[in-house]
Scaffold this motif. Structure first.
Motif, PDB file in Angstrom:
ATOM      1  N   VAL A 164      34.780 -24.953  -5.694  1.00  0.00           N
ATOM      2  CA  VAL A 164      33.638 -24.277  -6.325  1.00  0.00           C
ATOM      3  C   VAL A 164      34.190 -23.285  -7.335  1.00  0.00           C
ATOM      4  CG1 VAL A 164      31.709 -22.691  -5.938  1.00  0.00           C
ATOM      5  CG2 VAL A 164      32.162 -24.511  -4.284  1.00  0.00           C
ATOM      6  N   THR A 165      33.604 -23.262  -8.541  1.00  0.00           N
ATOM      7  CA  THR A 165      33.961 -22.246  -9.528  1.00  0.00           C
ATOM      8  C   THR A 165      32.784 -21.285  -9.653  1.00  0.00           C
ATOM      9  OG1 THR A 165      35.340 -23.839 -10.725  1.00  0.00           O
ATOM     10  CG2 THR A 165      34.749 -21.798 -11.878  1.00  0.00           C
ATOM     11  N   LEU A 166      33.059 -20.029  -9.342  1.00  0.00           N
ATOM     12  CA  LEU A 166      32.024 -19.005  -9.250  1.00  0.00           C
ATOM     13  C   LEU A 166      32.117 -18.041 -10.425  1.00  0.00           C
ATOM     14  CD1 LEU A 166      29.845 -17.720  -7.261  1.00  0.00           C
ATOM     15  CD2 LEU A 166      31.730 -16.272  -6.459  1.00  0.00           C
ATOM     16  N   PHE A 167      30.954 -17.678 -10.967  1.00  0.00           N
ATOM     17  CA  PHE A 167      30.862 -16.718 -12.060  1.00  0.00           C
ATOM     18  C   PHE A 167      30.038 -15.514 -11.578  1.00  0.00           C
ATOM     19  CE2 PHE A 167      31.840 -20.688 -13.951  1.00  0.00           C
ATOM     20  CZ  PHE A 167      32.454 -20.455 -15.168  1.00  0.00           C
ATOM     21  N   VAL A 168      30.637 -14.334 -11.633  1.00  0.00           N
ATOM     22  CA  VAL A 168      29.944 -13.110 -11.216  1.00  0.00           C
ATOM     23  C   VAL A 168      29.802 -12.211 -12.436  1.00  0.00           C
ATOM     24  CG1 VAL A 168      29.926 -11.157  -9.622  1.00  0.00           C
ATOM     25  CG2 VAL A 168      31.058 -13.302  -8.956  1.00  0.00           C
ATOM     26  N   PRO A 169      28.584 -11.995 -12.949  1.00  0.00           N
ATOM     27  CA  PRO A 169      28.406 -11.160 -14.141  1.00  0.00           C
ATOM     28  C   PRO A 169      28.835  -9.719 -13.875  1.00  0.00           C
ATOM     29  CG  PRO A 169      26.413 -12.417 -13.656  1.00  0.00           C
ATOM     30  CD  PRO A 169      27.302 -12.544 -12.460  1.00  0.00           C
ATOM     31  N   ASN A 170      29.567  -9.160 -14.807  1.00  0.00           N
ATOM     32  CA  ASN A 170      29.979  -7.769 -14.682  1.00  0.00           C
ATOM     33  C   ASN A 170      28.787  -6.847 -14.920  1.00  0.00           C
ATOM     34  OD1 ASN A 170      32.669  -8.513 -14.278  1.00  0.00           O
ATOM     35  ND2 ASN A 170      33.125  -8.480 -16.458  1.00  0.00           N
ATOM     36  N   HIS A 225      17.451 -11.860 -17.270  1.00  0.00           N
ATOM     37  CA  HIS A 225      18.772 -11.633 -17.874  1.00  0.00           C
ATOM     38  C   HIS A 225      19.077 -12.787 -18.831  1.00  0.00           C
ATOM     39  CE1 HIS A 225      19.632  -8.295 -15.129  1.00  0.00           C
ATOM     40  NE2 HIS A 225      19.044  -9.032 -14.207  1.00  0.00           N
ATOM     41  N   PRO A 226      18.448 -12.805 -20.002  1.00  0.00           N
ATOM     42  CA  PRO A 226      18.585 -13.939 -20.937  1.00  0.00           C
ATOM     43  C   PRO A 226      20.009 -14.182 -21.418  1.00  0.00           C
ATOM     44  CG  PRO A 226      17.385 -12.110 -21.936  1.00  0.00           C
ATOM     45  CD  PRO A 226      17.491 -11.797 -20.481  1.00  0.00           C
ATOM     46  N   THR A 227      20.859 -13.142 -21.439  1.00  0.00           N
ATOM     47  CA  THR A 227      22.249 -13.378 -21.876  1.00  0.00           C
ATOM     48  C   THR A 227      22.993 -14.252 -20.876  1.00  0.00           C
ATOM     49  OG1 THR A 227      22.951 -11.299 -20.831  1.00  0.00           O
ATOM     50  CG2 THR A 227      22.391 -11.214 -23.182  1.00  0.00           C
ATOM     51  N   VAL A 228      22.700 -14.085 -19.599  1.00  0.00           N
ATOM     52  CA  VAL A 228      23.322 -14.950 -18.590  1.00  0.00           C
ATOM     53  C   VAL A 228      22.812 -16.373 -18.746  1.00  0.00           C
ATOM     54  CG1 VAL A 228      23.679 -15.336 -16.119  1.00  0.00           C
ATOM     55  CG2 VAL A 228      23.562 -12.996 -17.003  1.00  0.00           C
ATOM     56  N   LYS A 229      21.526 -16.515 -19.021  1.00  0.00           N
ATOM     57  CA  LYS A 229      20.957 -17.850 -19.250  1.00  0.00           C
ATOM     58  C   LYS A 229      21.630 -18.525 -20.440  1.00  0.00           C
ATOM     59  CE  LYS A 229      16.561 -20.334 -19.735  1.00  0.00           C
ATOM     60  NZ  LYS A 229      17.091 -21.300 -20.710  1.00  0.00           N
ATOM     61  N   GLU A 230      21.847 -17.780 -21.506  1.00  0.00           N
ATOM     62  CA  GLU A 230      22.525 -18.337 -22.690  1.00  0.00           C
ATOM     63  C   GLU A 230      23.927 -18.799 -22.336  1.00  0.00           C
ATOM     64  OE1 GLU A 230      22.427 -15.315 -25.651  1.00  0.00           O
ATOM     65  OE2 GLU A 230      20.238 -15.354 -25.858  1.00  0.00           O
ATOM     66  N   SER A 248      19.337 -15.238  -4.935  1.00  0.00           N
ATOM     67  CA  SER A 248      18.505 -14.556  -5.929  1.00  0.00           C
ATOM     68  C   SER A 248      19.340 -13.990  -7.070  1.00  0.00           C
ATOM     69  CB  SER A 248      17.699 -13.444  -5.250  1.00  0.00           C
ATOM     70  OG  SER A 248      18.552 -12.531  -4.596  1.00  0.00           O
ATOM     71  N   GLY A 249      20.601 -14.437  -7.183  1.00  0.00           N
ATOM     72  CA  GLY A 249      21.477 -13.950  -8.245  1.00  0.00           C
ATOM     73  C   GLY A 249      22.235 -12.718  -7.764  1.00  0.00           C
ATOM     74  N   SER A 250      23.158 -12.282  -8.569  1.00  0.00           N
ATOM     75  CA  SER A 250      23.390 -12.571  -9.970  1.00  0.00           C
ATOM     76  C   SER A 250      24.461 -13.657 -10.231  1.00  0.00           C
ATOM     77  CB  SER A 250      23.865 -11.284 -10.657  1.00  0.00           C
ATOM     78  OG  SER A 250      25.087 -10.827 -10.077  1.00  0.00           O
ATOM     79  N   LEU A 269      33.947 -16.007 -22.160  1.00  0.00           N
ATOM     80  CA  LEU A 269      33.185 -15.342 -21.112  1.00  0.00           C
ATOM     81  C   LEU A 269      33.993 -14.382 -20.247  1.00  0.00           C
ATOM     82  CD1 LEU A 269      31.125 -18.411 -19.811  1.00  0.00           C
ATOM     83  CD2 LEU A 269      30.516 -16.803 -21.610  1.00  0.00           C
ATOM     84  N   LYS A 270      35.306 -14.408 -20.379  1.00  0.00           N
ATOM     85  CA  LYS A 270      36.152 -13.658 -19.443  1.00  0.00           C
ATOM     86  C   LYS A 270      35.875 -12.157 -19.451  1.00  0.00           C
ATOM     87  CE  LYS A 270      39.971 -16.871 -18.880  1.00  0.00           C
ATOM     88  NZ  LYS A 270      41.376 -17.219 -19.208  1.00  0.00           N
ATOM     89  N   GLY A 271      35.425 -11.627 -20.576  1.00  0.00           N
ATOM     90  CA  GLY A 271      35.132 -10.191 -20.617  1.00  0.00           C
ATOM     91  C   GLY A 271      33.827  -9.831 -19.948  1.00  0.00           C
ATOM     92  N   SER A 272      32.973 -10.826 -19.692  1.00  0.00           N
ATOM     93  CA  SER A 272      31.639 -10.570 -19.142  1.00  0.00           C
ATOM     94  C   SER A 272      31.486 -11.003 -17.684  1.00  0.00           C
ATOM     95  CB  SER A 272      30.586 -11.311 -19.982  1.00  0.00           C
ATOM     96  OG  SER A 272      30.638 -10.920 -21.335  1.00  0.00           O
ATOM     97  N   TYR A 273      32.461 -11.743 -17.172  1.00  0.00           N
ATOM     98  CA  TYR A 273      32.336 -12.298 -15.822  1.00  0.00           C
ATOM     99  C   TYR A 273      33.656 -12.218 -15.072  1.00  0.00           C
ATOM    100  CZ  TYR A 273      28.051 -14.467 -17.594  1.00  0.00           C
ATOM    101  OH  TYR A 273      26.815 -14.679 -18.151  1.00  0.00           O
TER     102      TYR A 273
END
Length: 281
Positions: A164-170, A225-230, A248-250, A269-273
């Protein structure tokens, strides 16, 4: 004597809403699986109960502290322990860190005292503090229903070890109550659909089930959070893979590792997640 416990987070293999209950909670169906992103908990007997973490969580608000006080109230036994939680699971990421901590510590303490609570009583205690905490007592896939507190543990070896590759928004936390408050009856599913899903997860591979997974709570989070959707839209185009919000996110994730052009795209994306490669447990 000091004890060290491992308390692992989770992903949801989708989440389906069935309706809103009279107690204002929602009736849900969600398969839950623990992942190899874990907090470390050190616990030792003490003269007083103390619960501390590496995160800024006041003791009285910590689910572990609440659970231990309830354990004392129910059993009459004083759980005098010093508990220190080294947080690795992001808070507010939909990964169940606090619920996992609660289940891990309460299961240990119950065993320590010779199991004054049977399994059903322990599950009820956990559910009264956090709806998804009972699922962390399952090994393998936990089918959570009701408001999340009713569990069926499935032994599905093919789901273990899946990458699994997981992305966690900062800097983005997703309060569960806020997300649920924005649900709409159009998002509700008939019982017949989830009964079919219950049978499908027993037969399909993890990759196949992931392709049919849905999560309306994730859609609500992405609208907020439209930036995450983008970013998810960008990844799906570049990687030719499906990505889905957990709970329920994030956080959001995909099944498998990322390769080629997809791997190169992560530089954007590395700077944001926080981007974490994991396996399902």
């Amino acid at each position: 004597m000091d004890f060290t416990l491992t308390s692992c987070g989770k992903i949801n293999w989708g989440l389906w809403l069935l309706g809103k209950r009279k107690d204002h909670y929602h009736e849900i169906f969600t398969p839950i699986q623990k992942i190899s992103l874990c907090d470390l908990i050190r616990i030792k007997p003490s003269r007083e109960l103390r619960v501390e973490t590496t995160a800024d969580i006041p003791q009285e608000e910590n689910l572990v502290y609440k659970g231990l006080k309830l354990f004392e109230e129910i059993t009459g036994l004083k759980p005098l322990f010093e508990v220190f939680i080294e947080k690795k699971i992001p808070i507010g990421g939909g990964l169940g860190g606090g619920s996992s901590n609660l289940a891990t510590v309460l299961n240990f303490v119950n065993n320590y005292f010779g199991n004054p609570l049977n399994r059903e009583e322990l599950l009820n205690l956990l559910a009264s503090v956090s709806s998804d905490a009972p699922s962390f007592l399952c090994n393998g896939v936990a089918i959570a229903t009701g408001r999340g507190e009713k569990i069926e543990c499935l032994n599905l070896p093919r789901f273990r070890g899946i990458e699994v590759t997981l992305f966690v928004p900062n800097g983005i936390s997703s309060p569960t109550g806020k997300i649920y408050s924005k649900t709409h009856p159009s998002m509700f599913n008939p019982k017949e659909k989830v009964d079919l899903l219950r049978e499908k997860i027993k037969k399909l591979s993890p990759e196949e089930f992931f392709q049919i997974a849905e999560n309306p709570l994730g859609g609500i989070f992405l609208d907020l959070h439209p930036t995450v959707k983008e970013d998810i839209d960008f990844l799906q185009k570049v990687c030719y893979k499906k990505f889905i919000v957990s709970g329920s996110g994030s956080s959001f994730y995909t099944v498998g590792s990322l390769k080629g052009d997809c791997l190169k795209a992560l530089d954007k994306l590395k700077g944001s997640y926080k981007i974490i490669s994991l396996v399902a447990l």
